[in-house]
Design a protein around this motif. Sequence first.
Motif, PDB file in Angstrom:
ATOM      1  N   SER A   1      66.542 -42.939 -57.338  1.00 27.53           N
ATOM      2  CA  SER A   1      65.807 -44.051 -56.726  1.00 27.53           C
ATOM      3  C   SER A   1      64.482 -43.623 -56.118  1.00 27.53           C
ATOM      4  O   SER A   1      63.527 -44.409 -56.078  1.00 27.53           O
TER       5      SER A   1
ATOM      6  N   ASN B   1      70.560 -45.035 -56.168  1.00 25.04           N
ATOM      7  CA  ASN B   1      71.068 -43.955 -57.004  1.00 25.04           C
ATOM      8  C   ASN B   1      70.281 -42.668 -56.753  1.00 25.04           C
ATOM      9  O   ASN B   1      69.272 -42.658 -56.047  1.00 25.04           O
TER      10      ASN B   1
ATOM     11  N   GLU C   1      71.891 -51.308 -55.293  1.00 24.01           N
ATOM     12  CA  GLU C   1      72.413 -49.954 -55.131  1.00 24.01           C
ATOM     13  C   GLU C   1      71.274 -48.947 -55.052  1.00 24.01           C
ATOM     14  O   GLU C   1      70.147 -49.208 -55.469  1.00 24.01           O
TER      15      GLU C   1
ATOM     16  N   GLU D   1      74.903 -43.854 -53.679  1.00 27.92           N
ATOM     17  CA  GLU D   1      75.357 -42.697 -54.457  1.00 27.92           C
ATOM     18  C   GLU D   1      75.014 -41.413 -53.712  1.00 27.92           C
ATOM     19  O   GLU D   1      73.877 -41.251 -53.237  1.00 27.92           O
TER      20      GLU D   1
ATOM     21  N   CYS E   1      71.367 -39.836 -53.073  1.00 30.58           N
ATOM     22  CA  CYS E   1      70.321 -40.830 -53.312  1.00 30.58           C
ATOM     23  C   CYS E   1      69.108 -40.627 -52.400  1.00 30.58           C
ATOM     24  O   CYS E   1      67.994 -41.047 -52.747  1.00 30.58           O
TER      25      CYS E   1
END
Length: 769
Positions: free
Chosen positions: A124, A121, A119, A144, A147
């Motif tokens: 990141s 986020n 994933e 997300e 991100c």
Amino acid sequence: MAEGWPIPSALVFVLLSLSAWALESCPAPCSCLKGQDEVYILDCNRKRLSAAPVDPPEGIIQVTMNHNELTVLPFLGDVSSNITSLSLVHNRISALSMYQLQPYVSLETLDLTSNSITELNVGSFPSMQLKYLNLSNNRISVLEPGCFENISSSLLVLKLNRNRLAMLPSKVFKLPLLQFLELKRNKIKIVDSLTFKGMDSLKSLKMQRNSITKLMDGAFFGLNNIEELELEHNNLTEVNKGWLYGLRMLRILRVSQNTVGIIRPDAWEFCQKLEELDLSFNHLTRLEETAFVGLGLLDSLNLGENSISHLGEGVFSGLTSLRTLDIRNNEISWAIEDSIGVFVGMKKLNSLIIQRNKIKSITKKAFEGLDELEHLDLSKNGIMSIHPEAMSHMKLKEFVLNTSSLLCDCHMQWLGPWLTENSFLQSVSAVCAHPASLLAHNVLSVGPQEFVCDDFPKPRITTHPETYEALRGNNVTLSCVASSSSDSPMTTAWRKDGEVLYDAEVQNYARYQEGELIYTAVLHLLNANFTDEGRYQCVVSNHFGSNYSNRAKLTVNGVCYGDTGSEVETEGSGMLHCRVGSLFTGRSSFHPGEPREGLAGHPAGGAGPLVICSDCYDNANIYSRTREYCPYAYLGEDDPLDKSIPGLKESFGEHTQHDATPLDSLISNHNSSIFLTPHDKRLSSHTPPEHYANDSLSRSFWGEGEDPSLRAPPGASPHPVTVHRTPHLAADGPEEQREAESDCFPRQSTQDHRSASNRTNPQEHTAPS
């Protein structure tokens, strides 16, 4: 480098340069190389490293640590701030963290292909000037919103191929400078509206091999500068302007390998700068005349590997800039064989590929309008005849043909010299199948004197269906006659406006006359309605090819009321076009003028004589009977006028009934007539007529009572002709008429119920051999 491939000399020079400038202080087991423009590279590929090498030398700008065992982003010490390119392909990194990326303040390229990231986020990425980011072949299923926010002011290329994305959240792609986005091989099924809003600079979007079944209206809205959109290998079912909304700069659209079956009439309203369109490997069966409206700048169109059997009139006429058309492996033989000039308007077409379209003959006008054509591929069609003038106007440089079915009569004498003159001997294989004396001979080996016209095995239409005007509710008969010198069985199909009538009421019969097979096809339209209006054509085929009749126009007129002097105009003024009374005498005439207002079933000022008109029918809409919309209404079952004038309907029907062409007039040699059933019975010309008396009608063709026009001619079999009946075709009774006349609002005319929407074989009636 693939085995056996030569190494380019320029690459050899680069490799020698790199090895010559190796740095002495490079940490083992890595290699430090110096490239052109003073670029220093740390090469740690395939070293089974689980951590970064210690103290790499200063000056390192690019780092490659592919195919190792790293689980987190490596830290390279003080040189990290100078790194502009970091490649970590095929490692075991499972997460991205801004803290691990913060030392790389100069990083512009980050390649994390083939890792285990699940994933992205908000945390990141740190704020950095990253331009190229490749996250393909990971396990990312969550993006997300926000991100990419910390890299949104610099990112130009983003690749997320081969991940596990099933949905794309709104506002996740707020990347105003991004130019290339790849989302290939994910699990996306639906793209919502405004998904990509905020990407004003995007040039290319690739979404191949997802499971996209639906693109919502405005799915790509906001991509104001996108030029390339690739959607191959998905499950899209149609092309419409809803999901193409706003793509005004789009130049390339690839939608091959989907299940597209419909191109909406206004699909290209926002894509009129399109230059390349790929719709190959889809489920297209029809191309309406509106299929490519607005694509005047299109340069390349690929329609190959569909099931196209219907081309609307002038469907390609607006493609004035098109240079390449690929329509291989479809079923458009009729468009080539019917001499309708299907390619007229394509003034710049340079390359045409129509292989595998079941084409048997090339007519004189098959390529009319293609004056600039240089490349023509007719291979894999089994072509039997080519008109001598079919290609004389073109400037062909490449011609591909392979056929072993040529009818080598006097009309084919030109082919061999033409192939030699234009140097097409290497790309053409042309072998004779007829006459028997030339069977399997290459056309180049046949002498000029051997091309003779002793017979005419291909069907020739000698009687064409005639244009006709009928009253609504009456029965209509259209017929055509063809002849052939061959014993090869003939089959027939009827078409309306280019559509095969699969469920039509058809009578076919054949006879021999002076050594020729005479074949007659009769089409019956029961209880004619406005939906039956159109241009009808019969197609007669045998082993040697097909022939197409002229198109006979059928007009269906309704019944309306008016004063004896009532006068009605048509078309532009919105008036009705009426044929004014004398129905009681069976005579009528057309008069211009203006209609009188009146209620449904009643003319203004009381009851008047009947008139025949194209009542309440215009622009493919059928308007039902009402006092507001249709003052000139149909005579219905419960009309007061019917009660007030006893016997009116009977008198009207008696004097206006269409007299179908008697079958007697179609048969000149009664004793040799052979009547066919729809079951493709093979009848021997040597068998007496009484042996064909197995089939009979349980009732007369037109309903109760016998129609004299269907009585067997003198000398023929006393048994009636067996015809193919479709029960629902005879169901147009009072109930359906009342339904059609029940409201005042226009109803869109639907496709004739006798036409087929699915691709099946037409009902064929085979003549005896």
